[in-house]
Scaffold this motif. Structure first.
Motif, PDB file in Angstrom:
ATOM      1  N   ARG A  90       0.935  -1.038   0.066  1.00 25.39           N
ATOM      2  CA  ARG A  90       0.044  -0.025   0.124  1.00 25.39           C
ATOM      3  C   ARG A  90       0.890   1.357  -0.028  1.00 25.39           C
ATOM      4  NH1 ARG A  90      -3.567  -0.700   5.064  1.00 25.39           N
ATOM      5  NH2 ARG A  90      -2.192  -2.405   5.606  1.00 25.39           N
ATOM      6  N   ARG A  91       1.835   1.319   0.649  1.00 26.11           N
ATOM      7  CA  ARG A  91       2.744   2.547   0.924  1.00 26.11           C
ATOM      8  C   ARG A  91       3.443   2.561  -0.615  1.00 26.11           C
ATOM      9  NH1 ARG A  91       5.472   4.616   5.355  1.00 26.11           N
ATOM     10  NH2 ARG A  91       7.324   4.956   4.145  1.00 26.11           N
ATOM     11  N   ALA A  92       3.887   1.613  -1.242  1.00 28.07           N
ATOM     12  CA  ALA A  92       4.417   1.738  -2.527  1.00 28.07           C
ATOM     13  C   ALA A  92       3.324   2.354  -3.643  1.00 28.07           C
ATOM     14  CB  ALA A  92       4.760   0.418  -3.033  1.00 28.07           C
ATOM     15  N   ILE A  93       2.116   1.831  -3.429  1.00 27.32           N
ATOM     16  CA  ILE A  93       0.938   2.317  -4.236  1.00 27.32           C
ATOM     17  C   ILE A  93       0.699   3.877  -4.196  1.00 27.32           C
ATOM     18  CG2 ILE A  93      -1.317   2.083  -4.949  1.00 27.32           C
ATOM     19  CD1 ILE A  93      -1.189  -0.936  -4.438  1.00 27.32           C
ATOM     20  N   ILE A  94       0.773   4.322  -2.967  1.00 33.03           N
ATOM     21  CA  ILE A  94       0.539   5.701  -2.585  1.00 33.03           C
ATOM     22  C   ILE A  94       1.791   6.456  -3.153  1.00 33.03           C
ATOM     23  CG2 ILE A  94       0.331   7.074  -0.813  1.00 33.03           C
ATOM     24  CD1 ILE A  94      -1.023   4.845   0.728  1.00 33.03           C
ATOM     25  N   VAL A  95       3.115   6.081  -2.890  1.00 32.29           N
ATOM     26  CA  VAL A  95       4.149   6.897  -3.369  1.00 32.29           C
ATOM     27  C   VAL A  95       4.035   6.908  -4.629  1.00 32.29           C
ATOM     28  CG1 VAL A  95       6.609   6.812  -3.319  1.00 32.29           C
ATOM     29  CG2 VAL A  95       5.664   6.179  -1.190  1.00 32.29           C
ATOM     30  N   ILE A 147      -4.231  12.342  -3.779  1.00 30.96           N
ATOM     31  CA  ILE A 147      -3.425  11.345  -3.647  1.00 30.96           C
ATOM     32  C   ILE A 147      -4.005  10.071  -3.124  1.00 30.96           C
ATOM     33  CG2 ILE A 147      -1.261  10.131  -2.689  1.00 30.96           C
ATOM     34  CD1 ILE A 147      -0.094  13.172  -2.341  1.00 30.96           C
ATOM     35  N   ALA A 148      -4.947  10.205  -2.292  1.00 35.71           N
ATOM     36  CA  ALA A 148      -5.888   9.138  -1.781  1.00 35.71           C
ATOM     37  C   ALA A 148      -6.644   8.515  -3.185  1.00 35.71           C
ATOM     38  CB  ALA A 148      -6.852   9.511  -0.824  1.00 35.71           C
ATOM     39  N   HIS A 149      -7.441   9.466  -3.873  1.00 38.64           N
ATOM     40  CA  HIS A 149      -8.201   9.144  -4.946  1.00 38.64           C
ATOM     41  C   HIS A 149      -7.339   8.693  -6.090  1.00 38.64           C
ATOM     42  CE1 HIS A 149     -11.663  11.001  -3.331  1.00 38.64           C
ATOM     43  NE2 HIS A 149     -11.516  12.199  -3.755  1.00 38.64           N
ATOM     44  N   ALA A 150      -6.156   9.116  -6.444  1.00 43.72           N
ATOM     45  CA  ALA A 150      -5.281   8.516  -7.392  1.00 43.72           C
ATOM     46  C   ALA A 150      -4.562   7.120  -7.112  1.00 43.72           C
ATOM     47  CB  ALA A 150      -4.115   9.582  -7.824  1.00 43.72           C
ATOM     48  N   SER A 151      -4.580   6.800  -5.631  1.00 39.20           N
ATOM     49  CA  SER A 151      -3.867   5.525  -5.352  1.00 39.20           C
ATOM     50  C   SER A 151      -5.071   4.564  -5.118  1.00 39.20           C
ATOM     51  CB  SER A 151      -3.162   5.849  -4.026  1.00 39.20           C
ATOM     52  OG  SER A 151      -3.985   5.988  -3.021  1.00 39.20           O
ATOM     53  N   GLY A 152      -6.341   5.122  -4.926  1.00 39.70           N
ATOM     54  CA  GLY A 152      -7.272   3.935  -4.800  1.00 39.70           C
ATOM     55  C   GLY A 152      -7.426   3.805  -3.541  1.00 39.70           C
ATOM     56  N   TYR A 167      -3.137   8.693   5.299  1.00 38.07           N
ATOM     57  CA  TYR A 167      -2.606   9.643   6.469  1.00 38.07           C
ATOM     58  C   TYR A 167      -2.079   8.430   7.651  1.00 38.07           C
ATOM     59  CZ  TYR A 167      -3.690  14.321   5.452  1.00 38.07           C
ATOM     60  OH  TYR A 167      -3.850  15.370   4.820  1.00 38.07           O
ATOM     61  N   GLU A 168      -2.449   7.206   7.595  1.00 38.14           N
ATOM     62  CA  GLU A 168      -1.975   6.299   8.451  1.00 38.14           C
ATOM     63  C   GLU A 168      -0.477   5.845   8.037  1.00 38.14           C
ATOM     64  OE1 GLU A 168      -4.700   2.963   8.210  1.00 38.14           O
ATOM     65  OE2 GLU A 168      -5.764   3.722   9.659  1.00 38.14           O
TER      66      GLU A 168
END
Length: 237
Positions: free
Chosen positions: A20-25, A45-50, A57-58
């Motif tokens: 999940r971290r990698a997807i968000i980054v 960023i939340a929307h783009a990462s799904g 934020y976690e």
């Protein structure tokens, strides 16, 4: 991509925290490079990462922390800049390391990130600090480590590998990097950004600095250094 950590029964495999971290980054990098840092929100960023905003934020308590993680991910490059295997000349080995560094530093993505830092650092000083610590300092350390290995292998006169790395980096890349950052790459000598990045400049820099480092025949990048141990044909360690 839906936030799989929030799905109910029957959901696909739950992504690990690192996944999940990698997807968000990755999503953050794409937005920072296309929209700019200041124009990108954590919700974007939340929307783009799904992912949910809560999940983002976690993982990253602030946008600055997320930017720092992005720079760190881009600069996890130590294996890429490892010195060549034994058997080449000192000049050839140094040229190989500098060429790999140039391919990375002058890549469009890296130039775009540096422009973001320059544009935003007055308003968000943490960006400059993050880029220096996670990017510049790590690049310096990796280059210095490679030079230390080559100094030992070839018996070079290198008292301070980090200082030598900074001298070589500045001499080879400074002008090209500056002109590229300000959008004046067309002012560079023809072919400087062609495949085999800066090969001619690397050769000239090593020809000038080589004698001080104890490199004989610094201009010969493909064969053994003149006068170096094993130059008669035996492989050096």
């Amino acid at each position: 991509m839906p936030d799989q950590s929030a799905r109910g029964p029957g959901r696909p495999r739950v992504l690990s925290r690192e996944e999940r971290r990698a997807i968000i980054v990755e999503a953050a990098e794409a937005l920072f490079l296309t929209r700019g840092y200041g124009e990108t929100s954590m919700l974007d960023i939340a929307h783009a990462s799904g992912m949910s905003k809560r999940t983002v934020y976690e993982m990253f308590e602030t946008k600055e922390v997320l930017f720092s993680a992005m720079v760190l991910a881009q600069h996890s490059f130590a294996p890429s800049f490892a010195p060549p295997l034994p058997g080449g000349s000192a000049a050839g080995d140094l040229a190989a390391v500098l060429t790999r560094m140039g391919d990375f530093v002058l890549a469009p993505t890296q130039l775009a990130v540096i422009r973001i830092v320059i544009a935003e650092s007055a308003k968000v000083p943490e960006l400059a600090r993050a880029y220096y610590e996670q990017g510049v300092a790590r690049a310096q350390a990796v280059l210095a480590e490679s030079i230390a290995v080559l100094a030992k292998r070839h018996g070079l006169a290198v008292d301070d590998p980090l200082e030598t790395a900074n001298f070589l980096f500045g001499a080879v890349f400074c002008e090209t990097l500056l002109l590229s950052l300000v959008g004046c790459a067309e002012a560079l000598p023809e072919g400087v950004l062609a495949k085999g990045v800066l090969a001619g400049r690397i050769e000239r820099v090593l020809a000038v600095m080589g004698p001080g480092l104890g490199i004989g025949g610094a201009g010969s990048l493909n064969g053994r250094s003149a006068g170096a141990p094993g130059s008669s044909g035996s492989a050096s360690g």
